[in-house]
Design an enzyme around this catalytic site. Structure first.
Site, short mmCIF file in Angstrom:
data_model
loop_
_atom_site.label_atom_id
_atom_site.label_comp_id
_atom_site.label_asym_id
_atom_site.label_seq_id
_atom_site.Cartn_x
_atom_site.Cartn_y
_atom_site.Cartn_z
N ASP A 10 0.85 -1.19 0.00
CA ASP A 10 0.00 0.00 0.00
C ASP A 10 0.89 1.24 0.00
OD1 ASP A 10 -2.70 1.28 0.30
OD2 ASP A 10 -1.78 2.06 2.12
N SER A 11 0.29 2.36 -0.35
CA SER A 11 1.03 3.62 -0.37
C SER A 11 1.36 4.11 1.03
CB SER A 11 0.22 4.70 -1.10
OG SER A 11 -1.01 4.93 -0.42
N TYR A 42 -0.08 8.42 -3.16
CA TYR A 42 0.18 8.07 -4.55
C TYR A 42 -0.79 8.79 -5.50
CZ TYR A 42 3.35 4.10 -3.62
OH TYR A 42 4.42 3.31 -3.26
N CYS A 73 -4.21 -1.12 -2.30
CA CYS A 73 -4.18 0.32 -2.63
C CYS A 73 -4.95 0.47 -3.93
CB CYS A 73 -2.74 0.79 -2.79
SG CYS A 73 -2.55 2.48 -3.40
N GLU A 152 -2.82 9.50 7.33
CA GLU A 152 -1.38 9.29 7.49
C GLU A 152 -0.80 10.12 8.64
OE1 GLU A 152 0.87 7.26 5.97
OE2 GLU A 152 -0.71 6.24 4.83
N CYS A 184 -10.61 3.84 -1.51
CA CYS A 184 -9.22 4.00 -1.04
C CYS A 184 -9.16 3.29 0.30
CB CYS A 184 -8.86 5.47 -0.89
SG CYS A 184 -7.23 5.74 -0.13
N THR A 185 -8.14 2.46 0.48
CA THR A 185 -8.11 1.67 1.72
C THR A 185 -7.80 2.50 2.95
OG1 THR A 185 -5.83 1.00 1.12
CG2 THR A 185 -7.62 -0.54 0.62
N HIS A 186 -7.44 3.77 2.77
CA HIS A 186 -7.30 4.67 3.92
C HIS A 186 -8.67 5.08 4.48
CE1 HIS A 186 -3.20 5.19 2.37
NE2 HIS A 186 -2.90 5.80 3.50
#
Length: 272
Positions: A10-11, A42, A73, A152, A184-186
């Protein structure tokens, strides 16, 4: 005998939402995770750079003898999945197809929303995938560039997060979607705020969580599933290109485990 691990890339920390589901659904499997937090996000990057970074993470894990790769990601999936599939012998799974399938299944009014990074939305992969499987579906896409930095920086449960989510999602709230894909996995770390703003009538689809159901199926199909329940030989290793302290703060909160094996790595600049 050492178990072969499933590799996740993942990013940044977003892919931990996928790992959490993997730990729940596939408790016997070893997991190796690479989060490229030093170069996250990304989404705004050019495709050539995203492809390069994705290959760097992939080669790092291939050297660890992984048996399967999960591109956790959405941006990397959109850009790199087909290239990796052509060149690698192990099974590779991205997050866009499972998320699209789940959205089609969930919608009642055929109006589906997609939120993602600039790169994912620009690729148009979600809309094309959904429309290829359901021509009656109407798809609205919205880029949310501020969401990943919120996660993040470990601000996903803050007052500023609530303000940013509210301001960002206003355009899609008025589109009458009854299903919203967290592309988005975030974004699942922002799920409570997103759900509160969109309302209970909107079903949120976690593309990462949906992906693990497909991982389980593929493991069984290729006879790769780990049947041994010996926890002593199962590994959970996490690698980050950024701060291990910040990574641990988020990972331990999200995964509910205070003692994680986290290592800082530096990815190379060789071309693939």
């Amino acid at each position: 005998m050492k178990k072969q691990a499933i590799g996740f890339i993942d990013s940044g920390v977003g892919g931990l939402t996928v790992v959490k589901e993997a730990m729940r659904q596939l408790p016997n499997e070893s997991i190796y995770y690479v989060g490229d937090t030093a170069r996250c996000p990304y989404g705004p990057r050019p495709e050539e750079q995203i492809l390069q970074f994705t290959w760097e993470m992939t080669h790092f894990l291939l050297n660890k003898d992984i048996k399967m790769l999960v591109i956790a990601c959405n941006t990397a999936t959109a850009v790199a999945l087909e290239d990796l599939k052509k060149k690698l012998a192990i099974p590779i799974i991205g997050v866009i197809l499972p998320g699209s399938r789940a959205a089609i299944k969930a919608t009642k009014n055929n109006r589906i929303g997609i939120i993602g990074t600039e790169g994912t939305v620009k690729s148009d992969k979600y809309r094309k995938m959904i429309r290829s499987k359901d021509t009656l579906a109407s798809v609205e896409s919205l880029a949310c560039p501020k969401f990943v930095p919120l996660v993040e920086s470990n601000e996903y449960d803050s007052a500023i997060a609530k303000k940013i989510v509210t301001e960002t999602l206003k355009p899609i709230k008025n589109k009458n979607v009854d299903t919203l894909v967290l592309g988005c996995t975030h974004y699942p770390l922002l799920r409570p705020i997103i759900q509160n703003f969109m309302g209970d009538s909107v079903t949120l689809i976690d593309s990462g969580a949906e992906t693990i159901s497909e991982v389980s199926t593929i493991l069984d199909y290729f006879n790769l599933a780990e049947l041994s329940k010996n926890k002593e030989v199962s590994e959970r290793k996490f690698y980050t290109t950024g701060s291990t302290h910040m990574f641990n703060d988020i990972a331990s909160q999200w995964l509910g485990n205070e003692t994680l094996d986290i290592e800082h790595i530096k990815l190379g600049t060789e071309k693939f």
